[in-house]
Design a protein around this motif. Structure first.
Motif, PDB file in Angstrom:
ATOM      1  N   HIS A 225     -41.338  27.215  28.527  1.00 23.05           N
ATOM      2  CA  HIS A 225     -41.246  28.630  28.926  1.00 23.05           C
ATOM      3  C   HIS A 225     -42.682  29.157  29.002  1.00 23.05           C
ATOM      4  O   HIS A 225     -43.309  29.395  27.968  1.00 23.05           O
ATOM      5  CB  HIS A 225     -40.479  29.456  27.895  1.00 23.05           C
ATOM      6  CG  HIS A 225     -39.108  28.936  27.571  1.00 23.05           C
ATOM      7  ND1 HIS A 225     -38.012  29.162  28.385  1.00 23.05           N
ATOM      8  CD2 HIS A 225     -38.642  28.228  26.519  1.00 23.05           C
ATOM      9  CE1 HIS A 225     -36.936  28.597  27.837  1.00 23.05           C
ATOM     10  NE2 HIS A 225     -37.299  28.017  26.705  1.00 23.05           N
TER      11      HIS A 225
ATOM     12  N   HIS B 236     -29.763  25.737  27.661  1.00 20.56           N
ATOM     13  CA  HIS B 236     -29.934  25.467  26.228  1.00 20.56           C
ATOM     14  C   HIS B 236     -28.545  25.306  25.621  1.00 20.56           C
ATOM     15  O   HIS B 236     -27.670  26.145  25.854  1.00 20.56           O
ATOM     16  CB  HIS B 236     -30.638  26.637  25.533  1.00 20.56           C
ATOM     17  CG  HIS B 236     -32.063  26.830  25.975  1.00 20.56           C
ATOM     18  ND1 HIS B 236     -32.400  27.355  27.198  1.00 20.56           N
ATOM     19  CD2 HIS B 236     -33.224  26.571  25.340  1.00 20.56           C
ATOM     20  CE1 HIS B 236     -33.721  27.402  27.304  1.00 20.56           C
ATOM     21  NE2 HIS B 236     -34.255  26.936  26.190  1.00 20.56           N
TER      22      HIS B 236
ATOM     23  N   ILE C 182     -30.708  21.367  27.074  1.00 23.22           N
ATOM     24  CA  ILE C 182     -31.925  21.543  26.275  1.00 23.22           C
ATOM     25  C   ILE C 182     -31.564  21.608  24.787  1.00 23.22           C
ATOM     26  O   ILE C 182     -30.675  22.366  24.409  1.00 23.22           O
ATOM     27  CB  ILE C 182     -32.676  22.811  26.746  1.00 23.22           C
ATOM     28  CG1 ILE C 182     -32.949  22.712  28.251  1.00 23.22           C
ATOM     29  CG2 ILE C 182     -33.966  23.001  25.976  1.00 23.22           C
ATOM     30  CD1 ILE C 182     -33.115  24.045  28.932  1.00 23.22           C
TER      31      ILE C 182
ATOM     32  N   ASP D 186     -41.276  23.068  24.834  1.00 25.66           N
ATOM     33  CA  ASP D 186     -40.461  24.280  24.692  1.00 25.66           C
ATOM     34  C   ASP D 186     -41.306  25.510  25.016  1.00 25.66           C
ATOM     35  O   ASP D 186     -41.102  26.121  26.050  1.00 25.66           O
ATOM     36  CB  ASP D 186     -39.804  24.384  23.312  1.00 25.66           C
ATOM     37  CG  ASP D 186     -38.568  25.284  23.347  1.00 25.66           C
ATOM     38  OD1 ASP D 186     -38.305  25.861  24.409  1.00 25.66           O
ATOM     39  OD2 ASP D 186     -37.877  25.407  22.315  1.00 25.66           O
TER      40      ASP D 186
HETATM   41 ZN   LIG Z   1     -36.311  26.567  25.529  1.00 24.47          ZN
END
Ligand SMILES: [Zn+2]
Length: 508
Positions: free
Chosen positions: A66, A244, A281, A333
Motif C-alpha cells: 500500500h 485481504h 492477502i 504490505d
Molecule cells: Zn495489505
C-alpha cells in the motif's frame, strides 16, 4: 527498443547445484530476455555492461503493498490491525493529500524498492479520505517516472464501519453507533467510474510496464454487488483482484458472528468470486477447508511475514499452503507496518518464522522456496507470464548483484546467502523492462536527492495534521479495545500465535 548486453555474468539458476550458471552473456531486446550464450559479441552501437563474474538475477517482486502510507513509516507502535487501522486510515479531511504529496510518497517507495533490487510492485492503493482522479494520476505518474513495473488497484471499502466488524453494534453508545453506521463517503458507482479512469488512462502504458488491478480491500468491507462488479472488471481486462482475507483472529470471528459461521474464504466462494485472478492477502486464520477452496480456485496467496509480526496477526500456515500447490508471493504490505520497503528483509523473515510452526524440520521452508516466492511467485500473482524468471522471452526485469561484498564472502551457499545475508547493499545495477533504472546506487531517470529533500520538508510540515488525526481516535479506542479483546477469547479451533508465552488470558 535497443538491447543491452550483459557480459561475464552468472545467471541465478535455482535448479543448479550452485544456484547459478557458469559465466555467460545475456542480451535483452524489446524489453525481454532475448539471447543467452557462453559468449556474445556486441552489435554495433549496443550498450554493454561488464558483469565481472557477478550474479544476474530476476528483480524481486513486492507482491503486496500500500503506497498510501509510505510517508508514515515508524509512526505507530506495534498494534493489532483493528486498532492500527483507526490511526492509519481514518476518513478525515485533515489527512487529504495534495497530488504532489501523493506523487512524492509513491516516489519514496519506488526509490527504496528500486535501489534494493525490487523491480515490480502490486500497489493496493487506498485513499484517505477518498479517491480522486488527480490523486490517482499523481500515484500513476510517480510509478511511470520512477521506471518500476507496477500494478495499481483502488482499495476503497464502501460499507460502514459497523458492517465490517463484529460486536461494535452492541458496544457503541447511541451517538457513535449512528455515526459509524454511515456508509463510506465514496459510493460504488463513483468507485467504478474511477476504475474506468484508471484503466482508460493508465492500463498498459509505458510499454505495458504500468497496469491496473482491482481490489475489494476485503470481502467484508464491500457489498456483494460491488464485489461482483470488480470481479467482472478483473475478468474483462484480465486484472489481478486483491482481497485481504483472514489476516486476524477477529476476522475469523467475524465469519462466526456475521456470516452464519462461514469463513471469509467460504463466503467469497459462495458468491462465486473465488478465482485464479484473486490475490488472497495474508491468509493466516485459514482452516483446511479454506485452503482446499483456495487451491481449487487457482488463486495466489500474498504472504507478508514482517507485517504479520508487526501487527501481531499470527503465523501463516506456509507448509499447508505449499503442500496444496497454492502459489505464494511475498510482500512488504506497507511502510507503516514493516517499516522498510525492502524485499530482502521480507525474504529473510519468511525464511525463518515458519521454523516455529512444527517440529518436523524437513517441512521448514527452504531458501529456494523463498526465492521462488519472491520472484516467479510474484510474476504469477501479477498475471505477467515469465516475470520473475531468467527464461528466454521473459520480461527483462533484472538485478546485477555484486558477489564480492560481505554478504557473499565467502560464498558457501548462494540461495541461503541471498535469503539470509543480503539486504540490498550488493545491488550494482537494476533493469526494468529492458531499461536500466539504477546504476552506481543512483536512480537514473529521477532526481532522487531533490525529491527526497522535498518529501522530507513537506511531510515534516504535516506532523500537526497527524497529531490532530491521532486525537480523533481517543473516543473510539475503548470500544475497539473491548471488541478486540472479546474476539481474542473466542475459540476458533486453531492457533496462529505464540500463546504459550503470553499472559493475555490474565488481561482478558
Ligand atoms: Zn495489505
Amino acid at each position: 527498443m535497443n538491447g543491452i548486453l550483459f557480459r561475464d555474468v552468472r545467471l541465478l539458476d535455482l535448479a543448479a547445484p550452485k544456484g547459478m550458471t557458469s559465466i555467460c552473456a545475456l542480451r535483452t531486446k524489446n524489453g525481454r530476455i532475448h539471447e543467452i550464450a557462453p559468449t556474445l559479441v556486441p552489435n554495433a552501437g549496443e550498450d554493454v555492461i561488464e558483469g565481472n563474474g557477478n550474479l544476474l538475477m530476476p528483480g524481486l517482486i513486492n507482491g503486496h503493498f500500500h503506497s498510501s502510507v509510505t510517508h508514515m513509516k515508524g509512526r505507530l507502535p506495534g498494534l493489532p490491525l483493528e486498532i492500527f487501522m483507526l490511526y492509519e486510515c481514518p476518513e478525515l479531511e485533515v489527512l487529504r493529500p495534495t497530488p504532489r504529496e501523493a506523487y512524492l510518497r509513491t516516489m519514496l517507495g519506488c526509490i527504496e524498492m528500486l535501489k534494493t533490487g525490487t523491480t515490480a510492485v502490486q500497489d493496493d492503493c487506498f485513499f484517505v479520505p477518498e479517491p480522486e482522479p488527480e490523486i490517482i494520476d499523481a500515484v500513476m505518474q510517480a510509478y511511470t517516472d520512477s521506471g518500476i513495473r507496477a500494478r495499481v488497484a483502488l482499495d476503497q471499502p464502501e460499507l460502514s464501519e459497523l458492517e465490517k466488524l463484529p460486536y461494535l453494534t452492541e458496544m457503541l453508545p447511541d451517538d457513535q453507533r449512528r455515526q459509524m453506521s454511515l456508509p463510506s463517503r465514496t459510493k460504488s458507482q463513483t468507485l467504478l467510474a474511477l476504475y474506468d479512469h484508471l484503466i482508460n488512462r493508465w492500463h498498459g502504458t509505458a510499454d505495458g510496464r504500468i497496469k491496473a488491478a482491482v481490489s475489494c480491500s476485503a470481502p467484508q468491507r464491500v457489498s456483494p454487488g460491488y464485489f461482483s462488479a470488480l470481479d467482472d472488471l478483473s475478468q474483462r481486462h484480465d486484472l489481478p483482484h486483491y482481497a485481504h482475507m483472514l489476516e486476524t483472529k477477529l476476522q475469523r470471528v467475524f465469519g462466526e458472528e456475521c456470516l452464519n459461521g462461514r469463513s471469509l474464504v467460504q463466503y467469497t466462494k459462495d458468491l462465486g468470486l473465488l478465482s485464479d485472478r484473486m490475490n488472497i492477502i495474508h491468509s493466516i486464520w485459514v482452516d483446511d477447508k479454506d485452503l482446499d477452496l483456495i487451491a481449487a480456485s487457482g488463486a495466489s496467496i500474498a504472504h507478508n511475514p514482517i507485517s504479520n509480526l508487526r501487527l501481531g496477526s499470527g503465523v501463516m500456515p506456509f507448509r499447508a499452503i505449499r503442500d496444496r500447490g497454492i502459489p505464494v508471493c511475498l510482500g512488504v504490505d506497507e511502510a507503516i507496518a514493516d517499516d522498510a520497503i525492502n524485499m530482502w528483509s521480507v525474504m529473510k523473515t519468511a525464511g525463518m518464522i515458519h521454523n516455529l510452526s512444527g517440529w518436523d524440520y524437513e517441512n521448514w521452508p527452504s531458501a529456494t522456496e523463498i526465492l521462488t516466492a519472491a520472484t516467479v511467485g510474484g510474476g504469477h500473482a501479477m498475471r505477467e507470464p515469465g516475470l520473475g524468471s531468467m527464461a528466454l522471452g521473459a520480461p527483462a526485469d533484472l538485478v546485477l548483484l555484486n558477489l564480492k561484498t560481505l554478504p557473499f564472502t565467502p560464498l558457501n551457499n548462494l540461495q541461503r546467502q541471498l535469503v539470509h545475508c543480503e539486504l540490498g547493499t550488493s545491488v550494482l545495477a537494476v533493469m526494468v523492462s529492458g531499461r536500466l533504472v539504477v546504476q552506481e546506487n543512483r536512480l537514473i531517470h529521477v532526481d532522487e536527492e531533490s525529491l527526497v529533500g522535498e518529501a522530507r520538508m513537506l511531510f515534516e510540515e504535516k506532523s500537526d495534521a497527524f497529531e490532530r488525526a491521532d486525537k480523533a481516535v481517543s473516543k473510539l479506542l475503548p470500544h475497539y479495545r473491548r471488541m478486540y479483546h472479546k474476539a481474542a477469547t473466542v475459540d476458533v479451533g486453531m492457533e496462529r500465535r505464540l500463546e504459550v508465552f503470553t499472559r493475555d488470558k490474565a488481561i482478558l
